[in-house]
Design an enzyme around this catalytic site. Structure first.
Site, PDB file in Angstrom:
ATOM      1  CB  SER A   8     -35.795 -19.694  14.814  1.00  0.00           C
ATOM      2  OG  SER A   8     -34.928 -19.600  13.964  1.00  0.00           O
ATOM      3  CG  ASP A 178     -28.707 -24.909  12.751  1.00  0.00           C
ATOM      4  OD1 ASP A 178     -27.734 -23.976  12.923  1.00  0.00           O
ATOM      5  OD2 ASP A 178     -29.967 -24.670  12.879  1.00  0.00           O
ATOM      6  CG  HIS A 181     -30.729 -21.575  14.766  1.00  0.00           C
ATOM      7  ND1 HIS A 181     -31.005 -22.481  13.708  1.00  0.00           N
ATOM      8  CD2 HIS A 181     -31.849 -20.603  14.983  1.00  0.00           C
ATOM      9  CE1 HIS A 181     -32.300 -22.340  13.184  1.00  0.00           C
ATOM     10  NE2 HIS A 181     -32.836 -21.069  13.840  1.00  0.00           N
TER      11      HIS A 181
END
Length: 296
Positions: A8, A178, A181
């Site tokens: 990601s 979070d 990221h």
């Protein structure tokens, strides 16, 4: 063509302000930047990504591959996402296998990018118990392992882990809510780190070393573009523009849509391009009976 491969961290690089989209913006008309980042992927899964894009695009067209894994490999075995955990030894072996596979296909410009640091936190599982997300201590080990593999395999690397740690209050300045990221500032820092590697270690693909795709419009003969492009490619290009495009008359009117005033407008082929001539009469106008009412 540049191909960005990873989890990601790479997938999200094409979001607004992401390091991948900044790379694509810089290299527009120079290189196509392809995102092959897949959220949740670890190196065990990543091994299967290489064949997909090499078969799709052809290894000979690929001038750069970035490999950014580790964020999921480092998952705590008994924590959230533990099923994605890959041991440190396997992680290194998988990265080595990817590099060797790319090299075997003639791809020489390979950059290893480490996972970023994370904010340690506990998350409540569905059964009500608390479990850890990947920890900072684990991520540091995987980042160091990635750097070690790059050094052993003779390819450059971007130390994303330590680039992010240079931020004051990196936990909020460079990482999103979070804790895993990248924020806009984090994305920009990663982009700067990658560009430093390209400009210093991979100069053959620096922005000034690659030619533009297609000539500037001022370099194209606007009246006779075929002269420019046929010369560029070294062969005559079939534009598929229509049956009249190969006629001598066409070259004089190549910039215009067919008109009834052009010299080839009476050819059979041209009639196929025209809509039916309008008529005020009904479908009976060609019958003998119609002549009896022609004055009405």
């Amino acid at each position: 063509m540049f191909v960005l491969v990873g989890d990601s961290i790479t997938e999200f690089s094409f979001e607004e302000g992401g390091w991948g989209i900044q790379l694509a913006e810089l290299y527009k008309r120079k290189a196509d930047v392809i995102n092959r980042g897949f959220g949740g992927y670890n190196t065990r899964m990543g091994l299967f990504v290489l064949d997909e894009f090499m078969n799709s695009f052809g290894a000979g067209r690929i001038k750069l591959v970035t490999l950014c894994f580790g964020a999921n490999d480092a998952s705590s075995p008994n924590g959230i996402g533990g099923y994605l955990h890959v041991s440190l030894s396997e992680f290194k072996a998988n990265l080595e296998a990817m590099i060797k596979k790319l090299k075997s296909k003639g791809i020489r410009n390979i950059v290893i990018m480490t996972p970023p640091p994370v904010v340690d936190r506990m998350v409540r599982k569905s059964d009500g118990t608390l479990a850890p997300t990947p920890t900072q201590a684990d991520m540091k080990q995987y980042a160091a392992a990635a750097m070690g593999v790059a050094s052993q395999q003779g390819v450059p690397s971007v130390d994303v882990f330590n680039i992010i740690l240079k931020f004051k209050n990196w936990q909020t300045a460079a990482l999103s809510g979070d804790g895993r990221h990248l924020t806009y500032l984090g994305q920009k820092a990663v982009y700067d780190g990658l560009m430093y590697v390209i400009n210093n270690n991979l100069r053959s693909i620096s922005i000034g070393s690659l030619p533009n795709h297609m000539p500037n419009y001022r370099e194209v003969d606007a009246r006779y573009p075929a002269d420019t492009f046929n010369s560029l490619y070294g062969y005559k290009i079939n534009t598929g523009a229509g049956p009249w495009s190969s006629t001598p008359e066409y070259s004089s009117y190549s910039g215009y849509w067919p008109s009834a005033n052009l010299p080839w407008s009476s050819t059979p082929e041209y009639s196929l391009l025209l809509p039916p001539a309008p008529t005020q009469a009904g479908p009976w106008s060609s019958t003998p009976e119609y002549s009896s009412y022609s004055s009405y």
